[in-house]
Design a protein around this motif. Structure first.
Motif, PDB file in Angstrom:
ATOM      1  N   THR A  37       1.745 -18.534   4.970  1.00  0.00           N
ATOM      2  CA  THR A  37       2.466 -17.451   4.306  1.00  0.00           C
ATOM      3  C   THR A  37       1.565 -16.900   3.215  1.00  0.00           C
ATOM      4  O   THR A  37       0.824 -17.644   2.574  1.00  0.00           O
ATOM      5  CB  THR A  37       3.799 -17.920   3.688  1.00  0.00           C
ATOM      6  OG1 THR A  37       3.553 -18.997   2.790  1.00  0.00           O
ATOM      7  CG2 THR A  37       4.774 -18.357   4.757  1.00  0.00           C
ATOM      8  N   GLY A  38       1.609 -15.609   3.043  1.00  0.00           N
ATOM      9  CA  GLY A  38       0.781 -14.928   2.057  1.00  0.00           C
ATOM     10  C   GLY A  38       0.834 -13.445   2.346  1.00  0.00           C
ATOM     11  O   GLY A  38       1.750 -12.970   3.016  1.00  0.00           O
ATOM     12  N   ASN A  39      -0.146 -12.724   1.878  1.00  0.00           N
ATOM     13  CA  ASN A  39      -0.202 -11.281   2.129  1.00  0.00           C
ATOM     14  C   ASN A  39      -1.407 -10.966   3.000  1.00  0.00           C
ATOM     15  O   ASN A  39      -2.539 -11.257   2.622  1.00  0.00           O
ATOM     16  CB  ASN A  39      -0.287 -10.500   0.813  1.00  0.00           C
ATOM     17  CG  ASN A  39       1.007 -10.583   0.041  1.00  0.00           C
ATOM     18  OD1 ASN A  39       2.084 -10.452   0.611  1.00  0.00           O
ATOM     19  ND2 ASN A  39       0.912 -10.823  -1.245  1.00  0.00           N
ATOM     20  N   VAL A  40      -1.120 -10.379   4.173  1.00  0.00           N
ATOM     21  CA  VAL A  40      -2.205  -9.940   5.052  1.00  0.00           C
ATOM     22  C   VAL A  40      -2.820  -8.712   4.402  1.00  0.00           C
ATOM     23  O   VAL A  40      -2.133  -7.742   4.112  1.00  0.00           O
ATOM     24  CB  VAL A  40      -1.678  -9.626   6.465  1.00  0.00           C
ATOM     25  CG1 VAL A  40      -2.794  -9.071   7.339  1.00  0.00           C
ATOM     26  CG2 VAL A  40      -1.075 -10.873   7.092  1.00  0.00           C
ATOM     27  N   GLU A  41      -4.132  -8.790   4.148  1.00  0.00           N
ATOM     28  CA  GLU A  41      -4.804  -7.700   3.455  1.00  0.00           C
ATOM     29  C   GLU A  41      -5.253  -6.631   4.437  1.00  0.00           C
ATOM     30  O   GLU A  41      -5.502  -6.905   5.605  1.00  0.00           O
ATOM     31  CB  GLU A  41      -5.985  -8.259   2.667  1.00  0.00           C
ATOM     32  CG  GLU A  41      -5.534  -9.232   1.585  1.00  0.00           C
ATOM     33  CD  GLU A  41      -6.679  -9.787   0.767  1.00  0.00           C
ATOM     34  OE1 GLU A  41      -7.846  -9.696   1.187  1.00  0.00           O
ATOM     35  OE2 GLU A  41      -6.392 -10.318  -0.313  1.00  0.00           O
ATOM     36  N   GLY A  42      -5.340  -5.417   3.948  1.00  0.00           N
ATOM     37  CA  GLY A  42      -5.752  -4.285   4.768  1.00  0.00           C
ATOM     38  C   GLY A  42      -4.701  -3.201   4.696  1.00  0.00           C
ATOM     39  O   GLY A  42      -3.522  -3.465   4.477  1.00  0.00           O
ATOM     40  N   ALA A  43      -5.129  -1.971   4.900  1.00  0.00           N
ATOM     41  CA  ALA A  43      -4.221  -0.831   4.760  1.00  0.00           C
ATOM     42  C   ALA A  43      -3.596  -0.408   6.078  1.00  0.00           C
ATOM     43  O   ALA A  43      -2.505   0.146   6.091  1.00  0.00           O
ATOM     44  CB  ALA A  43      -4.971   0.343   4.149  1.00  0.00           C
ATOM     45  N   GLU A  44      -4.293  -0.668   7.200  1.00  0.00           N
ATOM     46  CA  GLU A  44      -3.760  -0.222   8.483  1.00  0.00           C
ATOM     47  C   GLU A  44      -4.324  -1.054   9.625  1.00  0.00           C
ATOM     48  O   GLU A  44      -5.318  -1.754   9.473  1.00  0.00           O
ATOM     49  CB  GLU A  44      -4.063   1.258   8.722  1.00  0.00           C
ATOM     50  CG  GLU A  44      -5.534   1.575   8.847  1.00  0.00           C
ATOM     51  CD  GLU A  44      -5.811   3.072   8.994  1.00  0.00           C
ATOM     52  OE1 GLU A  44      -4.935   3.882   8.668  1.00  0.00           O
ATOM     53  OE2 GLU A  44      -6.916   3.409   9.423  1.00  0.00           O
ATOM     54  N   LEU A  45      -3.648  -0.953  10.771  1.00  0.00           N
ATOM     55  CA  LEU A  45      -4.127  -1.546  12.014  1.00  0.00           C
ATOM     56  C   LEU A  45      -4.308  -0.421  13.024  1.00  0.00           C
ATOM     57  O   LEU A  45      -3.540   0.542  13.042  1.00  0.00           O
ATOM     58  CB  LEU A  45      -3.100  -2.523  12.584  1.00  0.00           C
ATOM     59  CG  LEU A  45      -2.856  -3.824  11.843  1.00  0.00           C
ATOM     60  CD1 LEU A  45      -1.776  -4.633  12.562  1.00  0.00           C
ATOM     61  CD2 LEU A  45      -4.120  -4.643  11.741  1.00  0.00           C
ATOM     62  N   THR A  46      -5.304  -0.556  13.871  1.00  0.00           N
ATOM     63  CA  THR A  46      -5.508   0.408  14.948  1.00  0.00           C
ATOM     64  C   THR A  46      -5.184  -0.286  16.262  1.00  0.00           C
ATOM     65  O   THR A  46      -5.706  -1.364  16.550  1.00  0.00           O
ATOM     66  CB  THR A  46      -6.958   0.923  14.974  1.00  0.00           C
ATOM     67  OG1 THR A  46      -7.235   1.552  13.721  1.00  0.00           O
ATOM     68  CG2 THR A  46      -7.172   1.919  16.095  1.00  0.00           C
ATOM     69  N   VAL A  47      -4.293   0.341  17.037  1.00  0.00           N
ATOM     70  CA  VAL A  47      -3.920  -0.173  18.347  1.00  0.00           C
ATOM     71  C   VAL A  47      -4.540   0.747  19.395  1.00  0.00           C
ATOM     72  O   VAL A  47      -4.315   1.957  19.388  1.00  0.00           O
ATOM     73  CB  VAL A  47      -2.382  -0.206  18.528  1.00  0.00           C
ATOM     74  CG1 VAL A  47      -2.019  -0.811  19.871  1.00  0.00           C
ATOM     75  CG2 VAL A  47      -1.721  -0.967  17.390  1.00  0.00           C
ATOM     76  N   LEU A  95      -3.304 -16.201   0.098  1.00  0.00           N
ATOM     77  CA  LEU A  95      -2.255 -17.204  -0.078  1.00  0.00           C
ATOM     78  C   LEU A  95      -1.653 -17.111  -1.478  1.00  0.00           C
ATOM     79  O   LEU A  95      -2.273 -16.540  -2.384  1.00  0.00           O
ATOM     80  CB  LEU A  95      -2.846 -18.594   0.151  1.00  0.00           C
ATOM     81  CG  LEU A  95      -3.551 -18.814   1.491  1.00  0.00           C
ATOM     82  CD1 LEU A  95      -4.160 -20.200   1.551  1.00  0.00           C
ATOM     83  CD2 LEU A  95      -2.589 -18.582   2.643  1.00  0.00           C
ATOM     84  N   PRO A  96      -0.455 -17.667  -1.677  1.00  0.00           N
ATOM     85  CA  PRO A  96       0.161 -17.653  -3.014  1.00  0.00           C
ATOM     86  C   PRO A  96      -0.729 -18.285  -4.092  1.00  0.00           C
ATOM     87  O   PRO A  96      -0.638 -17.926  -5.255  1.00  0.00           O
ATOM     88  CB  PRO A  96       1.445 -18.458  -2.823  1.00  0.00           C
ATOM     89  CG  PRO A  96       1.790 -18.281  -1.388  1.00  0.00           C
ATOM     90  CD  PRO A  96       0.458 -18.221  -0.677  1.00  0.00           C
ATOM     91  N   SER A  97      -1.635 -19.180  -3.694  1.00  0.00           N
ATOM     92  CA  SER A  97      -2.541 -19.821  -4.649  1.00  0.00           C
ATOM     93  C   SER A  97      -3.639 -18.872  -5.130  1.00  0.00           C
ATOM     94  O   SER A  97      -4.360 -19.181  -6.068  1.00  0.00           O
ATOM     95  CB  SER A  97      -3.201 -21.042  -4.000  1.00  0.00           C
ATOM     96  OG  SER A  97      -4.063 -20.626  -2.946  1.00  0.00           O
ATOM     97  N   GLY A  98      -3.786 -17.719  -4.447  1.00  0.00           N
ATOM     98  CA  GLY A  98      -4.848 -16.775  -4.782  1.00  0.00           C
ATOM     99  C   GLY A  98      -6.037 -16.881  -3.848  1.00  0.00           C
ATOM    100  O   GLY A  98      -6.888 -15.999  -3.808  1.00  0.00           O
TER     101      GLY A  98
END
Length: 116
Positions: A37-47, A95-98
């Motif tokens: 669990t955490g934050n997936v970094e990045g502004a967009e995904l290309t499909v 991750l929440p830990s940074g």
């Protein structure tokens, strides 16, 4: 007695804050059966679809399922699905830990996006 009540109140507040932080986090399911669990970094995904590339902002995404029989499935928050191949080969998860963990596409089976 008063200090015991204060300790319970503070403990409840800490639990609530930690729970709220997890609820707002993305969940990345790994091919080995575990998850992060955490934050997936990045502004967009290309499909890459049969009709050409489709760019989707991460803030609009609900979930990504990689490697299904019909290709990758990307659902937006409204539940609309786009099928094709997600172009991204690696994923960075803060991750929440940074700490930031880099995952290869082959390590990821699904991502559920939350609260952006």
């Amino acid at each position: 007695m008063r200090s015991v009540q204060l300790a319970w109140i503070l403990g409840g507040l800490v639990f609530t804050l930690v729970s709220a932080d997890r609820a707002a986090a993305d969940t990345v399911f790994l091919t080995n059966g575990s998850f992060l669990t955490g934050n997936v970094e990045g502004a967009e995904l290309t499909v890459l679809t049969d009709g050409g590339p489709v760019k989707l902002g991460v803030s609009d995404l609900g979930e990504v399922i990689l490697g299904t029989l019909g290709g990758d499935v990307v659902r937006d928050r409204a539940g609309r699905a786009t099928t094709g191949r997600v172009e991204q080969s690696t994923y960075a998860v803060r991750l929440p830990s940074g700490q930031t963990v880099m995952l290869a596409r082959a390590q990821v089976s699904q991502i559920r996006f939350r609260g952006r």
